[in-house]
Design a protein around this motif. Structure first.
Motif, short mmCIF file in Angstrom:
data_model
loop_
_atom_site.label_atom_id
_atom_site.label_comp_id
_atom_site.label_asym_id
_atom_site.label_seq_id
_atom_site.Cartn_x
_atom_site.Cartn_y
_atom_site.Cartn_z
N VAL A 281 0.84 -1.20 0.00
CA VAL A 281 0.00 0.00 0.00
C VAL A 281 0.87 1.25 0.00
O VAL A 281 0.60 2.23 -0.70
CB VAL A 281 -0.95 -0.01 1.21
N ALA A 282 1.94 1.23 0.80
CA ALA A 282 2.84 2.38 0.86
C ALA A 282 3.52 2.61 -0.49
O ALA A 282 3.69 3.77 -0.92
CB ALA A 282 3.89 2.17 1.95
N LEU A 283 3.91 1.53 -1.18
CA LEU A 283 4.53 1.67 -2.50
C LEU A 283 3.55 2.28 -3.49
O LEU A 283 3.92 3.12 -4.32
CB LEU A 283 5.01 0.30 -3.00
N TYR A 284 2.29 1.88 -3.43
CA TYR A 284 1.27 2.45 -4.31
C TYR A 284 1.14 3.95 -4.06
O TYR A 284 1.02 4.74 -5.01
CB TYR A 284 -0.06 1.75 -4.07
N SER A 285 1.16 4.36 -2.80
CA SER A 285 1.07 5.79 -2.48
C SER A 285 2.27 6.56 -3.03
O SER A 285 2.13 7.69 -3.52
CB SER A 285 0.96 5.99 -0.97
N VAL A 286 3.46 5.96 -2.95
CA VAL A 286 4.64 6.60 -3.51
C VAL A 286 4.48 6.77 -5.02
O VAL A 286 4.80 7.83 -5.59
CB VAL A 286 5.91 5.77 -3.19
N ALA A 287 3.97 5.73 -5.70
CA ALA A 287 3.78 5.81 -7.15
C ALA A 287 2.78 6.89 -7.53
O ALA A 287 2.93 7.56 -8.56
CB ALA A 287 3.33 4.46 -7.69
N VAL A 288 1.74 7.08 -6.71
CA VAL A 288 0.70 8.06 -7.02
C VAL A 288 1.18 9.48 -6.74
O VAL A 288 0.89 10.41 -7.50
CB VAL A 288 -0.58 7.76 -6.22
N ARG A 289 1.95 9.68 -5.68
CA ARG A 289 2.24 11.03 -5.19
C ARG A 289 3.66 11.50 -5.44
O ARG A 289 3.98 12.63 -5.10
CB ARG A 289 1.91 11.10 -3.69
N CYS A 290 4.53 10.66 -5.96
CA CYS A 290 5.91 11.06 -6.20
C CYS A 290 6.23 10.98 -7.69
O CYS A 290 5.51 10.33 -8.46
CB CYS A 290 6.89 10.18 -5.41
N ARG A 291 7.33 11.62 -8.09
CA ARG A 291 7.74 11.58 -9.48
C ARG A 291 8.11 10.16 -9.89
O ARG A 291 8.44 9.32 -9.06
CB ARG A 291 8.93 12.52 -9.69
N THR A 292 8.06 9.93 -11.21
CA THR A 292 8.31 8.58 -11.73
C THR A 292 9.68 8.07 -11.34
O THR A 292 9.84 6.91 -10.93
CB THR A 292 8.17 8.59 -13.27
N VAL A 293 10.69 8.93 -11.45
CA VAL A 293 12.05 8.50 -11.12
C VAL A 293 12.14 8.11 -9.65
O VAL A 293 12.76 7.09 -9.29
CB VAL A 293 13.05 9.63 -11.46
N VAL A 294 11.52 8.89 -8.79
CA VAL A 294 11.55 8.59 -7.35
C VAL A 294 10.86 7.25 -7.09
O VAL A 294 11.32 6.44 -6.27
CB VAL A 294 10.87 9.72 -6.56
N SER A 295 9.75 6.99 -7.77
CA SER A 295 9.02 5.74 -7.57
C SER A 295 9.87 4.53 -7.95
O SER A 295 9.90 3.53 -7.23
CB SER A 295 7.72 5.76 -8.39
N TRP A 296 10.57 4.64 -9.09
CA TRP A 296 11.39 3.50 -9.52
C TRP A 296 12.59 3.31 -8.59
O TRP A 296 13.00 2.16 -8.33
CB TRP A 296 11.86 3.72 -10.96
N ARG A 297 13.14 4.37 -8.08
CA ARG A 297 14.23 4.22 -7.10
C ARG A 297 13.73 3.55 -5.83
O ARG A 297 14.41 2.69 -5.25
CB ARG A 297 14.83 5.58 -6.78
N ALA A 298 12.54 3.95 -5.41
CA ALA A 298 11.95 3.32 -4.21
C ALA A 298 11.72 1.84 -4.45
O ALA A 298 11.96 1.01 -3.56
CB ALA A 298 10.64 4.03 -3.86
N LEU A 299 11.25 1.49 -5.66
CA LEU A 299 11.06 0.08 -5.98
C LEU A 299 12.38 -0.68 -5.92
O LEU A 299 12.44 -1.80 -5.39
CB LEU A 299 10.43 -0.05 -7.37
N GLY A 300 13.45 -0.10 -6.48
CA GLY A 300 14.74 -0.77 -6.45
C GLY A 300 15.24 -1.02 -5.04
O GLY A 300 15.71 -2.12 -4.72
N VAL A 301 15.13 0.00 -4.18
CA VAL A 301 15.56 -0.17 -2.79
C VAL A 301 14.72 -1.23 -2.09
O VAL A 301 15.24 -2.07 -1.34
CB VAL A 301 15.47 1.17 -2.04
N LEU A 302 13.40 -1.22 -2.35
CA LEU A 302 12.51 -2.20 -1.72
C LEU A 302 12.85 -3.62 -2.15
O LEU A 302 12.87 -4.54 -1.32
CB LEU A 302 11.06 -1.87 -2.08
N ILE A 303 13.16 -3.82 -3.44
CA ILE A 303 13.53 -5.15 -3.92
C ILE A 303 14.82 -5.62 -3.27
O ILE A 303 14.96 -6.78 -2.87
CB ILE A 303 13.66 -5.12 -5.46
N VAL A 304 15.79 -4.70 -3.14
CA VAL A 304 17.07 -5.07 -2.50
C VAL A 304 16.84 -5.49 -1.05
O VAL A 304 17.37 -6.51 -0.58
CB VAL A 304 18.06 -3.90 -2.58
N VAL A 305 16.04 -4.71 -0.32
CA VAL A 305 15.76 -5.03 1.09
C VAL A 305 15.06 -6.38 1.20
O VAL A 305 15.41 -7.22 2.04
CB VAL A 305 14.92 -3.92 1.73
N GLN A 306 14.06 -6.61 0.35
CA GLN A 306 13.33 -7.88 0.42
C GLN A 306 14.21 -9.06 0.01
O GLN A 306 14.09 -10.15 0.57
CB GLN A 306 12.09 -7.81 -0.49
#
Length: 647
Positions: free
Chosen positions: A89-114
């Motif tokens: 849910v938090a990732l979806y909110s980032v995708a809706v409310r942040c710039r595209t580049v920021v969203s993809w960086r957040a996805l990359g960090v999340l994948i690394v952590v997981q």
């Protein structure tokens, strides 16, 4: 209300998960003690509370929820399913409310952590690989949905702003036109009439001592009066060549418009092919009228060509003029002509460009759609956003295709590098074809249908071993993406359903032929039977994907049509207000200023200086009264010192 909506989802998720938590060990069939359940419950509650701040601080919320959920995963048994995965849910909110580049960086960090968390829980191995692949697919889909929502909200905000701008234009359009015309009348005609009155009055006072001034004043009054009359006639012609009845065909309207400008000295040649009426015809007429008005102001006497053609579903407009043969009056009018024409074109869903011509003149080009309701002009998608969107689709289809193929390759030790590379290439080719799905959706469908036969070809020629054949099934998301693209981007929506039938039949038949080459106790016919079964289930699934895409396309078009109709209505209302004001002013000039100016010229030619001065003063007074009515708040317009002296 917004505050309630913000906290409603976390409350529902938290209470629902706590109610379900005691039954999770039995559902997952994983033994879990009370301490682990409490740890999972606490982690889930803290994470859901953090979701309450997802709108205000989406990135911070994603960091907090990911950290809390990770701790919960490490505190519970593997595959226990006891921690609520609210980081989605938090990732979806980032995708809706942040710039595209920021969203993809957040996805990359999340994948690394997981991935690191999976390595701690499962250790290096296939379990970690499959967990990472699953996370990539799930998070990629969530990110894509969030970014789609963000683009939709941005488009809605832009449309709302356009409506507000046009409403303001509707409210203030007539007042703006009054101010513009007041400037033209005051700067050109009022100045000339004032100078005639001043010259005539001075000549009368000095007639006894300097009689030659009377002759000069009469000559000046006649010449200046003719110049004033010519300027006023041009202004009245511009005002009276406004909107005609919408029911009148476009070619008739433009021909009448050209005749009016020809009488003013322009050499206008008209070639209008389409016989249109309605909103598009109004937009074309407005562009042609404004272009001819600009040529009259800036290139008087120039040859002008007006060309309006109709090809397929568009109307193309070309207005070009050569060099001026007379003296330009560029001081008249504002500098909003090109901007106004561009607004007209964009409001009708088209485009307009204007610039110098090859022979030193000026050229205006416009292209407008016909046969459809006007749509809201949307800004071009930046190449970065389109690249990220295409990359997201590729990731979603490549990961299962390559991941599944890699899994079967790992079960076949001793394969040489060439065989492994070929198997990976066979899985990758259909995915790469998807890159053209926006511009050439049917070409992509054809390419994927052909690419489905690469697997049976490679199996039949013994280029890859038979145990790798099931890898073909992991590419099922590729035809789904292609069918969806046909529904969303294809030209003919109804025919698009055939893409699902074609791809499903091709994939099923290719799978059946491939199974024929694999030795089986049931014989080759059984392979074709299995292929038929695959096609039987795959075709309805792909047609369902097409239906989802068609529904999304229809909803988007309905939103555009609704907003486009609103914009067209507001544009028309604003033009009606401006047109009404122009007609009122033209009538005022006819009934007062023009008549008196013409009489003044006649008196000057007859040598009656006193009557010339009196008639010029009357014309100036009538001009002043008209200028007073043009002032927005009803107060008289400011007068020059000379006018104050003469009043």
């Amino acid at each position: 209300m917004e505050h309630v909506r913000n906290w409603l989802l976390p409350i529902i998720l938290g209470i629902g998960w706590l109610a379900l938590l005691p039954f999770v060990p039995d559902i997952a069939d994983v033994p879990t003690n009370n301490v682990e359940l409490v740890a999972a419950g606490v982690a889930s509650v803290v994470a859901t509370i953090a979701l309450g701040f997802r709108r205000r601080a989406p990135l911070t919320t994603l960091v907090v929820t990911t950290a809390v959920v990770t701790v919960g995963y490490l505190a519970t048994p593997p595959n226990g399913l006891a921690v609520l995965p609210v980081e989605m849910v938090a990732l979806y909110s980032v995708a809706v409310r942040c710039r595209t580049v920021v969203s993809w960086r957040a996805l990359g960090v999340l994948i690394v952590v997981q991935t690191l968390t999976s390595m701690i829980i499962y250790g290096p191995g296939l379990d970690t690989v499959f967990e990472t692949i699953a996370n990539l697919i799930v998070y990629g889909v969530i990110l894509g949905g969030g970014q789609r929502r963000r683009r939709r909200l941005a488009a809605r905000d832009r449309a709302a702003q356009q409506v507000r701008d046009l409403e303001a234009r509707h409210l203030h359009g007539a007042a703006t036109e009054r101010r513009r015309l007041a400037r033209e009348l005051h700067d050109v005609s009022a100045h000339h009439l004032t100078s005639i009155v001043v010259t005539g009055t001075a000549a009368e006072r000095l007639a006894a001592t300097r009689p030659e001034l009377v002759t000069e004043a009469l000559s000046y009054a006649a010449n200046t009066g003719r110049e004033t009359l010519r300027s006023l006639h041009q202004l009245v012609a511009m005002l009276e060549t406004g909107e005609r009845e919408q029911s009148e065909p476009l070619n008739t309207r433009i021909t009448g418009l050209a005749d009016a400008f020809t009488r003013l000295g322009q050499q206008v040649v008209v070639d209008v092919t389409p016989d249109l009426t309605g909103q598009v015809a109004d937009a074309v007429f407005g562009i042609v009228r404004e272009s001819l008005t600009n040529t009259l102001r800036h290139a008087p006497g120039a040859a002008v060509r007006v060309l309006v053609t109709h090809a397929d579903d568009r109307v193309d407009v070309l207005v070009e003029n050569g060099q001026a043969t007379g003296t330009a009056t560029s001081g008249q009018g504002g500098q909003r002509g090109v901007a106004g024409m561009r607004d007209r074109a964009e409001a009708a869903g088209g485009t307009l460009t204007a610039g110098p011509g090859p022979d030193g003149g000026w050229r205006v080009r416009a292209s407008l759609p016909v046969g459809t309701a006007p749509i809201v002009p949307k800004p071009g998608v930046r190449w970065q956003e389109r690249w990220f969107a295409d990359f997201g689709v590729l990731v979603a289809v490549i990961i299962p295709a390559i991941g599944g193929t890699a899994g079967f390759i790992s079960d076949e030790p001793g394969l040489d590098t060439a065989t492994i590379s070929l198997a990976v290439l066979l899985a990758l080719i259909p995915c790469l074809i998807l890159l053209g799905r926006r511009d050439r959706p049917w070409t992509v469908v054809t390419g994927i249908a052909v690419a489905a036969w690469l697997w049976p070809l490679a199996i039949g020629l013994d280029w890859i071993p038979d145990p790798l054949a099931p890898s073909m099934a992991f590419g099922v998301f590729v035809p789904a993406a292609a069918v969806y693209a046909v529904a969303v981007y294809g030209r003919d929506l109804a025919v698009g359903a055939l893409s699902g039938v074609a791809l499903g039949a091709s994939a099923g038949l290719a799978a059946g032929v491939m199974l024929m080459y694999i030795p089986s106790e049931d014989g080759p016919g059984f392979g074709l039977f299995i292929g038929g079964v695959i096609a039987f289930f795959l075709i309805p699934a792909l047609v369902g994907v097409w239906a989802v895409g068609a529904l999304a396309r229809r909803k988007r078009q309905q939103r555009r049509d609704h907003t486009g109709e609103t914009l067209a209505r507001l544009v028309y209302a604003a033009e009606v207000g401006v047109h009404t004001e122009r007609q009122r002013i033209a009538a005022g000039l006819h009934h007062s200023v023009l008549t008196r100016t013409h009489t003044m010229i006649t008196l000057a030619e007859a040598g009656r200086l006193a009557d010339v001065t009196a008639e010029a003063r009357s014309a100036l007074t009538a001009m002043r009264e008209l200028l007073a009515t043009l002032d927005e708040d009803g107060t008289p317009a400011p007068r020059s010192p000379a006018e104050k002296e003469l009043s």
